[in-house]
Each structure stands twice: as structure tokens, then as C-alpha cells.
Write a protein that holds these residues in place. Structure first.
Motif, mmCIF file in Angstrom:
data_model
loop_
_atom_site.group_PDB
_atom_site.id
_atom_site.type_symbol
_atom_site.label_atom_id
_atom_site.label_comp_id
_atom_site.label_asym_id
_atom_site.label_seq_id
_atom_site.Cartn_x
_atom_site.Cartn_y
_atom_site.Cartn_z
ATOM 1 N N ALA A 162 10.147 -3.657 4.976
ATOM 2 C CA ALA A 162 9.609 -4.238 3.739
ATOM 3 C C ALA A 162 9.455 -3.181 2.651
ATOM 4 O O ALA A 162 9.595 -3.481 1.453
ATOM 5 C CB ALA A 162 8.268 -4.910 4.018
ATOM 6 N N LEU A 163 9.195 -1.938 3.047
ATOM 7 C CA LEU A 163 8.993 -0.864 2.073
ATOM 8 C C LEU A 163 10.273 -0.542 1.311
ATOM 9 O O LEU A 163 10.216 -0.018 0.191
ATOM 10 C CB LEU A 163 8.471 0.384 2.789
ATOM 11 C CG LEU A 163 7.948 1.536 1.933
ATOM 12 C CD1 LEU A 163 6.816 1.059 1.025
ATOM 13 C CD2 LEU A 163 7.465 2.677 2.818
ATOM 14 N N ALA A 187 0.837 -1.198 0.000
ATOM 15 C CA ALA A 187 0.000 0.000 0.000
ATOM 16 C C ALA A 187 0.877 1.255 0.000
ATOM 17 O O ALA A 187 0.575 2.240 -0.679
ATOM 18 C CB ALA A 187 -0.932 -0.009 1.206
ATOM 19 N N GLY A 188 1.970 1.215 0.766
ATOM 20 C CA GLY A 188 2.896 2.341 0.769
ATOM 21 C C GLY A 188 3.552 2.532 -0.589
ATOM 22 O O GLY A 188 3.750 3.667 -1.047
ATOM 23 N N GLY A 189 3.895 1.426 -1.245
ATOM 24 C CA GLY A 189 4.468 1.517 -2.587
ATOM 25 C C GLY A 189 3.514 2.160 -3.568
ATOM 26 O O GLY A 189 3.918 2.945 -4.440
ATOM 27 N N LEU A 190 2.230 1.856 -3.429
ATOM 28 C CA LEU A 190 1.226 2.484 -4.291
ATOM 29 C C LEU A 190 1.140 3.984 -4.025
ATOM 30 O O LEU A 190 0.973 4.783 -4.954
ATOM 31 C CB LEU A 190 -0.137 1.825 -4.073
ATOM 32 C CG LEU A 190 -0.311 0.447 -4.701
ATOM 33 C CD1 LEU A 190 -1.642 -0.172 -4.270
ATOM 34 C CD2 LEU A 190 -0.244 0.527 -6.225
ATOM 35 N N LEU A 196 -3.151 14.250 -0.151
ATOM 36 C CA LEU A 196 -2.997 13.233 0.882
ATOM 37 C C LEU A 196 -2.045 12.128 0.432
ATOM 38 O O LEU A 196 -1.145 11.709 1.180
ATOM 39 C CB LEU A 196 -4.361 12.631 1.224
ATOM 40 C CG LEU A 196 -4.362 11.482 2.243
ATOM 41 C CD1 LEU A 196 -3.799 11.948 3.581
ATOM 42 C CD2 LEU A 196 -5.773 10.921 2.413
ATOM 43 N N THR A 197 -2.210 11.685 -0.816
ATOM 44 C CA THR A 197 -1.346 10.633 -1.335
ATOM 45 C C THR A 197 0.094 11.100 -1.447
ATOM 46 O O THR A 197 1.030 10.384 -1.079
ATOM 47 C CB THR A 197 -1.849 10.179 -2.714
ATOM 48 O OG1 THR A 197 -3.220 9.786 -2.623
ATOM 49 C CG2 THR A 197 -1.034 9.009 -3.228
ATOM 50 N N GLY A 198 0.278 12.319 -1.987
ATOM 51 C CA GLY A 198 1.632 12.834 -2.125
ATOM 52 C C GLY A 198 2.336 13.017 -0.795
ATOM 53 O O GLY A 198 3.512 12.658 -0.644
#
Length: 469
Positions: free
Chosen positions: A197-198, A50-53, A384-386
Motif C-alpha cells: 500500500a505504501l 502514517a508511513g507516507g507522513l 527518528l522521522t527521517g
């Protein structure tokens, strides 16, 4: 840069994502994560996906707009959003060197792993020379080679996952939090594991290098990026699930290559039968994939340094390729790749932080460019995503500035290559390695930027207005 040579497609773009996010390190999943999360390790990988996305959304937005037609990548994204070539140049400046160092590392590792009747250094230089020739032949040759290698390695992993699933014992996940630390601080424990993991998503932006080579880039690249990151994250989660499901958590410490050990158990064969071909395939796939961003990032600076934009008749940025592979070869010949590796991960993470903040600010700072993007989340959601992506990258950057380079590189998908004697020069305090490398390289970047400005004035090169978008 290569508009008339656009012959690559969605599958080539997906191959770049797969090669960057899987690579040789996938064989060792969930190495270094299971100690933090225990049987809950698959959850940490899922959260990392999810963090990668979150990191990839910003690149998808820019690639879906007019800047997606050119291979300038992050340089164009930052310079056009903030209308500052200097900012874009200095933010992207560490990237070519970072990837050149990783390419040198992979070439050295593969040369040492495969027994050939020649010195390792000679074999590594031959690998780099051969890959340079492939690049000069043109993007199609690199794309096809990368597709074969990445697709083959990904299929290999999928087959191992399927085999491992037959041997999974669900009881291995109970209790899910077996130690007092995990039970008392489950969120903190899984959160730390998620950050480790990220690190496996470092290199996700390599796909931006295909912007000048792929057909219909504004639709192809965003779809390939988001779907590729999601698929790689889910595959890594499945590998972690298989590993913990086959090998009880307390016994993982004895595993040679955790995921391969688990899959070998499902197939009823020895790990030694699967690991060597997997290492060769994964290393080759990563080597070809990571050569894309190394060469195209440097070529993307051709706006500031015009000679770097030169392409040969096959559409290859020949001077940029020669410089990148020359740098990698020089590091191998001098046995000094470790010096450039100080810069590798922190340099990329600093770029991710800058890119995430730029993504968040795009609708406000440059609404024209935002409106021209085909993939255009609502401004608040994009902000928010950025900011989430920038925050996650900032946490990883903080890790890289407080842990020695050997540990940080060990978290990434090139981790297995940083072992034994290769790791010794990397076990250095960041204040004596990473920080001087970043500051020193950016100082060189400032000097190059000023010299390039004087060169353009001397030869009469005029740059397009930054207010175009």
C-alpha cells in the motif's frame, strides 16, 4: 526562478498532491493488498498513510526554510545540507527521466483507452504536445488545469465513497483474520500489505515543484504537503473499507475494479457506467500533476547546467519543458517507454532514501539551515522521522530491486496502465533491467556533471558558496 510570477495558492498545491497520490489507481483500491491482509486491508492502508507522513516530514522541513523559495527541490535540499553539488546532482539526476517516463506511460495509456479515429501513438504525441504548450504558457495555466482535473477526480472519489458506505456490511470484516496464515502471522501479513500500500505514496514529493510558483511557499507548501498526504491516505483507507465492506473478501478476486464495483453497488448502477469516466479523469489528473516534477526537477539543475534555468516571459522554464516533453515524445515515438520505466520507481525511491537520511542528519550536519526552517521538529524527533522514512523507502527500494518492473509499477497509482501488451517488456529480471538502468543513467549523470563544470568555466559562470546556509 519564477519569483515575480508567484500566482498559485494552497488549493493548487493540494491539487498536485491529490493528482500524484490518487490518480487512476485509486479506482482499483485495494488491488494487490487484500490478498495479503484479508479483511484487515483498511488497517494496512491506514498504516501506509502514517508511513507516507514519515516520508513527507523531511520535505516539509526543507520547504519551510529558505530553500522553499526556489523550485530546486531535492537537489537544493541535499546539496546545501551536505555542501556537495555533486551529491545533490547525482541523487536527483534520475528524477526528471523517471517522471518523463511516467508521463509517456500515461499518455500512451489514455490514447489507447479513448477511441479516437487516429493511431494511438499520434494521439499520445498530441497529448504531450498540448501539455507542453500549456506549460510554456506558464505555471498559472498548468496550475489551473491541474486544479480542475484533480479537484474533479477527488470529488468523484468522495461521492463514490459516500455511496459505497450505504451498502457496507460490517459482518464482512468478521473474522478479521480468516485464514491460518493471517492468524498465525498477523503482524507479518499486515506488514507486507502495508508495504504494498505504501507504494501508492510514490510521487508525494511532486509538490516541491511548486516552490518557485506558489505564494508564501514557506508556509503554504509544508501545510499542503502534510495535510494532502494525510487526506489522501485517509481517503484511500476509506475506499479500502468500503470495498471490503461491500464485497466479501473471498469474492474480491472476481471484481473488475474493486472500489468502483463496491460504489456502483451502493448507487445501484453498473460498474461500466462509472469506470470509463473515472479512468479518463484520473489519468488526466495524474498526467498533468506528474509533469510538474518532471520539468521543475530538470530546471532545478540549472545551477549546475545554466541553460536549464532559463525561463520565458510567462515564468515557465522553457528549455527544461522542451527537454522533458521531447524525451517523453521520443519514448512514445520509438515505443520504448518501458526502457525508461525500468528507472522510474527505483530512481525515485533511491532519492527518498537519500532525502530521509539527509533529514535525519540536518540538525547536526547543517544547524544553520535547520535553524532557518519555520517547521522545525526537535532534532531527535526529526532524526527518528527521517530514519523511519529512509527505512521505509529502503524496503520499497529493495522490493523494486528484487521484483520485475511490471509488478513494482503495478503497486503504484499508475498500476492500471501497466496491463496487457504494455506489461510484456516490463516482465524482466531486475538484474537485467533495473540495475543496469540505474547504473547506466548515473554514469551518464557523472559525465554530464563533468561536462557542465567545464562549460561553466568556459563561459565564466560563478556559483554561490555552499556555506551560505
Amino acid at each position: 526562478m519564477a519569483g515575480r510570477h508567484r500566482r498559485l495558492s494552497m488549493r493548487h498545491a493540494l491539487a498536485v498532491v491529490a493528482g500524484a497520490l490518487l490518480g487512476v489507481g485509486a479506482l482499483y483500491v485495494p488491488d494487490r493488498v487484500e490478498n495479503l491482509a484479508g479483511p484487515a486491508t483498511p488497517l494496512a492502508f491506514l498504516l501506509a498513510a502514517a508511513g507516507g507522513l514519515a516520508l513527507s516530514v523531511g520535505y516539509a522541513v526543507f520547504l519551510s526554510g529558505p530553500l522553499g523559495d526556489s523550485g530546486g527541490g531535492g537537489y537544493l535540499h541535499l546539496s546545501r545540507t551536505w555542501r556537495s553539488r555533486a551529491l545533490g546532482f547525482l541523487a536527483i539526476w534520475p528524477k526528471p527521466a523517471a517522471y518523463a517516463a511516467l508521463v509517456a506511460l500515461l499518455a500512451e495509456y489514455l490514447a489507447g483507452f479513448v477511441p479516437l479515429p487516429a493511431p494511438d501513438g499520434v494521439v499520445a504525441l498530441a497529448l504531450l504536445g498540448g501539455l507542453l504548450v500549456v506549460h510554456l504558457v506558464g505555471p498559472v495555466a498548468v496550475g489551473r488545469l491541474g486544479l480542475v482535473l484533480s479537484a474533479g477526480f477527488t470529488l468523484f472519489l468522495v461521492v463514490l465513497v459516500a455511496a459505497g458506505l450505504t451498502a457496507v456490511v460490517l459482518g464482512n470484516f468478521f473474522p478479521l483474520l480468516p485464514t491460518p496464515t493471517l492468524r498465525e502471522r498477523p503482524v507479518l501479513s499486515v506488514g507486507r500489505a502495508t508495504l504494498v500500500a505504501l507504494f501508492g505514496f510514490v510521487g508525494f514529493e511532486a509538490i516541491a515543484a511548486l516552490a518557485g510558483e506558489v505564494r508564501s511557499p514557506r508556509t503554504t507548501l509544508p501545510r499542503a504537503l502534510v495535510s494532502g498526504v494525510a487526506a489522501a491516505g485517509l481517503l484511500a483507507t476509506a475506499m479500502a473499507f468500503v470495498t471490503l465492506g461491500v464485497i466479501p473478501w473471498p469474492r474480491l478476486v472476481f471484481a473488475q475494479a474493486p472500489f468502483v464495483d463496491a460504489a456502483a453497488s451502493g448507487l445501484g448502477v453498473a460498474t461500466a457506467l462509472l469506470l470509463p469516466p473515472g479512468i479518463v479523469a484520473g489519468t488526466l489528473a495524474a498526467l498533468v500533476t506528474l509533469s510538474w516534477p518532471a520539468t521543475r526537477a530538470l530546471a532545478g539543475l540549472g545551477e549546475v547546467i545554466p541553460p536549464l534555468a532559463h525561463t520565458n516571459r510567462f515564468g515557465a522554464p522553457d528549455l527544461a519543458c522542451v527537454v522533458v516533453f521531447g524525451l517523453a515524445a521520443g519514448l512514445v515515438a520509438a515505443d520504448a517507454a518501458f526502457v525508461a520505466l525500468y528507472l522510474a520507481v527505483p530512481g525515485l525511491l533511491a532519492l527518498y532514501v537519500a532525502h530521509g537520511l539527509t533529514t535525519a542528519a540536518l540538525p547536526v550536519v547543517n544547524p544553520e539551515l535547520y535553524a532557518a526552517s519555520e517547521f522545525r521538529p526537535p532534532p531527535r524527533l526529526l532524526a527518528l522521522t527521517g530514519l523511519t522514512g529512509a527505512g521505509l523507502a529502503g524496503l520499497l527500494l529493495w522490493q523494486s530491486l528484487t521484483l520485475d518492473p511490471a509488478v513494482v509499477l503495478g503497486y503504484t497509482r499508475v498500476g492500471p496502465t501497466v496491463a496487457g501488451p504494455a506489461a510484456d517488456p516490463l516482465v524482466v529480471d531486475p538484474l537485467r533491467s533495473v540495475v543496469p538502468a540505474l547504473v547506466g543513467w548515473e554514469t551518464v549523470g557523472v559525465l554530464v556533471y563533468v561536462a557542465a563544470r567545464d562549460y561553466r568555466e568556459e563561459v565564466g559562470v560563478e556559483l554561490e558558496p555552499l556555506t551560505r546556509f
